[in-house]
Design a protein around this motif. Sequence first.
Motif, PDB file in Angstrom:
ATOM      1  N   GLY A  89     -32.237  21.591 -45.541  1.00 53.10           N
ATOM      2  CA  GLY A  89     -31.411  20.738 -44.692  1.00 53.10           C
ATOM      3  C   GLY A  89     -32.237  20.021 -43.648  1.00 53.10           C
ATOM      4  O   GLY A  89     -32.019  18.827 -43.360  1.00 53.10           O
ATOM      5  N   THR A 125     -32.584  15.988 -43.558  1.00 49.08           N
ATOM      6  CA  THR A 125     -32.215  15.282 -42.325  1.00 49.08           C
ATOM      7  C   THR A 125     -33.401  14.488 -41.791  1.00 49.08           C
ATOM      8  O   THR A 125     -33.255  13.332 -41.345  1.00 49.08           O
ATOM      9  CB  THR A 125     -31.721  16.273 -41.271  1.00 49.08           C
ATOM     10  N   PHE A 162     -29.077  22.590 -38.435  1.00 52.38           N
ATOM     11  CA  PHE A 162     -29.831  23.320 -39.464  1.00 52.38           C
ATOM     12  C   PHE A 162     -30.801  24.322 -38.828  1.00 52.38           C
ATOM     13  O   PHE A 162     -30.978  25.434 -39.325  1.00 52.38           O
ATOM     14  CB  PHE A 162     -30.601  22.329 -40.341  1.00 52.38           C
ATOM     15  N   LEU A 203     -24.583  26.044 -42.531  1.00 50.65           N
ATOM     16  CA  LEU A 203     -25.269  25.220 -43.528  1.00 50.65           C
ATOM     17  C   LEU A 203     -24.277  24.368 -44.322  1.00 50.65           C
ATOM     18  O   LEU A 203     -24.532  23.186 -44.587  1.00 50.65           O
ATOM     19  CB  LEU A 203     -26.078  26.114 -44.467  1.00 50.65           C
ATOM     20  N   PHE A 233     -24.496  20.392 -44.217  1.00 46.08           N
ATOM     21  CA  PHE A 233     -24.734  19.621 -45.441  1.00 46.08           C
ATOM     22  C   PHE A 233     -23.573  18.665 -45.725  1.00 46.08           C
ATOM     23  O   PHE A 233     -23.777  17.544 -46.204  1.00 46.08           O
ATOM     24  CB  PHE A 233     -24.937  20.564 -46.630  1.00 46.08           C
TER      25      PHE A 233
END
Length: 994
Positions: free
Chosen positions: A622, A626, A661, A841, A845
Amino acid sequence: MTSYICCLILLLFTWNTSAYGPNQRAQKKGDIILGGLFPIHFGVAAKDQDLKSRPESVECIRYNFRGFRWLQAMIFAIEEINSSPTLLPNMTLGYRIFDTCNTVSKALEATLSFVAQNKIDSLNLDEFCNCSEHIPSTIAVVGATGSGISTAVANLLGLFYIPQVSYASSSRLLSNKNQFKSFLRTIPNDEHQATAMADIIEYFRWNWVGTIAADDDYGRPGIEKFREEAEERDICIDFSELISQYSDEEEIQQVVEVIQNSTARVIVVFSSGPDLEPLIKEIVRRNITGKIWLASEAWASSSLIAMPEFFRVIGSTIGFALKAGQIPGFREFLQKVHPKKSPNNGFAKEFWEETFNCYLPDGSKNSPASTSFHKGHEEGLGAGNGTSAFRPPCTGDENITSVETPYMDYTHLRISYNVYLAVYSIAHALQDIYTCTPGKGLFTNGSCADIKKVEAWQVLKHLRHLNFTNNMGEQVDFDEFGDLVGNYSIINWHLSPEDGSVVFEEVGHYNVYAKKGERLFINENKILWGGFSKEVPFSNCSRDCLPGTRKGIIEGEPTCCFECVDCPDGEYSDETDASACDKCPEDYWSNENHTSCIPKQIEFLAWTEPFGIALTLFAVLGIFLTSFVLGVFTKFRNTPIVKATNRELSYLLLFSLLCCFSSSLFFIGEPQNWTCRLRQPAFGISFVLCISCILVKTNRVLLVFEAKIPTSLHRKWWGLNLQFLLVFLCTFVQIVICVIWLYTAPPSSYRNHELEDEIIFITCHEGSLMALGFLIGYTCLLAAICFFFAFKSRKLPENFNEAKFITFSMLIFFIVWISFIPAYASTYGKFVSAVEVIAILAASFGLLACIFFNKVYIILFKPSRNTIEEVRCSTAAHAFKVAARATLRRSNVSRKRSNSLGGSTGSTPSSSISSKSNHEDPFPLPACAERQRQQQRGCKQKVSFGSGAVTLSLSFEEPQKNAMANRNAKRRNSLEAQNSDDSLMRHRALLPLQ
C-alpha cells in the motif's frame, strides 16, 4: 502405758517378719537407711481366695535374673559410698530391699513397711524401751520398676513426703508434681520416647501402623502420646489394642485376629515384657510373619521376648534402649555373689538355686517342692531357666561365670546404671545436708538440717535442688518435674551367627537435646529387616503418589488411605505423596507430566510469523502504490486531469493514505507502551485527514456547480487556503480526542493471562473503550457526511470529483468498519491487532483504488483523454444537460397551464436547440475526443427526459492557424432560447477555475 506401747511395737515387728522373712529381703543396718523395691520375680501365682480360711500371702514365681542384678547394683553403690573417704565420711548407709514380684500388691506391702517404720520412729520410743533390733527410719526409696507399680507406691510415699527415686518408671503421668509430690527418676520421660517412635515412622515414610499398649499406667499414657505425635505427622493408626499378662486366652485370641487381618505392617508396642509375652506366644503359634515391631524401652531388650524361637516372627524389631553407663568394679562384684558370703542378702540363696538348677538343703522354704513355682523367664531383661519338680542339691562350689544368665550380661548397663545413679543422687543430697553451712541452707532463715536426725522431707528438699557430676563426667540435676533428660540408643534385633542367640545391634541414636528435625540418626546399612533383608518394608495404606499427582481423599477412609489424582493444568508437584499440587507462578505453566513449571508461550502479532509477514507485505504494498501514485501526480502535475482534481488536496490526500498504510505497522510486533499509545491516534488522525480531504474536495465542486452565478465571492470562498483550513479543523477535532484520551487513560502494554492458560497474550490495553469509540465514531461521521455529498454529486462531471468512485469508496469504508466492530469484539489475543490491521488496509486500499487508480490509468495509458478539451467537453455537456432539463420543465409547466385553460390536448413538441455561427466564440469549447473528431466539427447528443426528448447539437469550427492566438479573446453564445439559460452560464463560468 509404756508396756502397752512396747507390746504394740512387738506386734508390728512380728507381723512384718511373718510377711517378709529373712529370705525375702536384703537388709543391712546403718546410720541412714535407704529402701529398695526390685522385681526379683515376674509375678505371683494365681490363687483362688475363697476366704474360707485366713488369706495367705501369694507366692512369687518366675525368677528375674536382671531384677536381682539391679538389686546388686544398689548394694554395690551403697558399699562404694560407705568406703568413700569424701562422700558422707563417718556416716554409714544401710538398706532394706524388698521384692515387688512385679505386682502392685507386693510393692504396696513393702512400702507399708517403710511407712510403718517411719511412723514408729516418729514416736521416739528409745527412752521407753531398749529395742536392740531397732532400725532407723527409711529416708528415701529406690524404685520401683514398672510405671504402674511406681504410681501406686508414689501415692503412698507422697503422703509422708518420703522421696522416691525410680530407675525404670518412665510414664509421663509421673511428672505431675501435684499428684506425685515426692517422685523423682533417673530415666527419661516416655514423652520423648513416643516422639522418637513417631520420628522413626516418619523417617521410613510409613503412615499405616497399628498400636498395642499394656493396660496400665505405662502403656496407656505412652501410646496416647504416640497418637498425638502421629496425628501431627499424618500417620494413621489402623488398630489400637490393650493387653496384659493377666488377659485371658479369649482376649489374646481377639487381639491376634486383629493383627492378622490388618494391612498395617508396622506395630508400635508400649508394654513390658511380661505383659507382651502371652501375645507373642500366640502370634508365634499362628506363624504370623512380615510384621515390623517398634518396641518401647521396657521390652526392646527383654530376654522374655528376644528368644531365638520367636525370631522368625519378631526379627524385624527396632527398639529403644537407654544410654548405657559404666560402673567400675561392678563386674567383679557380681561374680562374688554367694549365699554364704552374702549374709545380708536374703535373695542370694534363691538366686543360686535358680542359676545352677539345684537346691540348698539348709533352706526349708526353697525345697525342691517349693521350687516348682520357679519357672519361666524374666521380665523385660532376663528370666530364669525352667526347672523340674526335683533338683539336685547344690555343692556351694559352683562357678558363677560358667553359666550364661542375664545376671552376668553386663555389657550394656542401662537399668543397672540408673539404679547406681539413683543411689548416688540420694547420697549427694545427704552430702549437701552434711556440708551445709548455717545461714546458707535451704530451710527457714537459711537453716540446715541435722544429718544425725535427718528426716525424709528434708532429703526431698535437697534432691529437688541437686546438682552434681557423676562418674562419667555428666551433670546430674532433676528438672522441675523430677526428671532427668537423657538420650536413647536405637537397636535392631539380629540373630547371632555364632550361637543363634538374639543380639541387639545399635543402629542409631535419638538426642533429645538437639533441635527438632536433627534429633534422630539412623544408620540404615546396619539394619536387617527380618534378620536378612536390607530393603525397607512398605507399610502404607496406599501406594506412593508419583510426582505430578496428589493424594485424593477417599470418602469413609482415613486420610492415609487415598487415591492418586493428576494435578490439574497450571499446577504441579515435584515430590512423591504430595498432599496438594502447587500453583505455577503467573508467567509459568505446568509441563505435560505436571512435575514442574515451564515458561508460558508468549504470543503477539509478530513480524516473523506468516500472518504478520503477510500483513506487513500488504502494508508495504500500500505504501508503495500510494508513493507511486503520488509520484505520477507530481510528474504530471500540470496536466488537466491532475489540475481538475484539485492538485494540492490530492497531494494531501495521498500523504494521508501513506500515513494510513504506515499506521498499520504499529499494530505488528511486540506491543510496547509507546507503540500502544501511538498506534490508535496515528490510525485515527490519518483516516480523519484522508476523509477530510475527500469531503472538502467533493463539497467544493458541488457547491460551485449548484451556485446560481459563480461570482468572485465563490472563488474567494473556495480558495485554497480555506480548503486547507477546513481540513485542519476537521483533523484538529480528532487530535483533541486523542490528546484527551492519552492524558486521562493512556493505553499500555498488557500481559493477558486469562484468555488461554498456557499462553500469555501481550496486547495493548486501550485504557478507555469509550475514547476508542469516539475516535472511530468521529471518523465514521466524517465518512458519512462525505458519502452524502458524494452521492449528491454523483451526476456532476466525473473529471471533477469522480462521484461514483468516491461513493463506492465510502461504501467500502462503511462495510469495513461496520464489520470491524463485531470482529473486534469477538476476537482475542493477537487477532485483535490483526483484525484492526486488516480493517485499516482494506479501507486504505479501497480509498486509493477508487479515487486514484482511474486517473493514473488515464494519465499513463490514455493520454489522449488528459487534455483541456476533454475536460471542457465534459463540463459543457453537463451544462447543456442542465439547460435542457430547465427548458423541458418550463415547457411542461406551460403545457399544463394551456391544457387547464383551453381543455385541449396536443402532442408533445420536439425541441431542438442548435447553435451555429461562423464567428469565433469568445469562450471556444475543445474537440470532444476521438469520436467527435471523426464527426468533423460537430457532436450530437440525444437525451431523453420522461415523455419528451431534447436533442443537443454542438458544432465547433476548427480554428485556423492564424486565429489560434485569439481563441480566448471572444466567446459566442451558440444557445438561442426564449429565455436566457442561467444554468448554462453558471457552469461555463466554472471553466476559469480549472
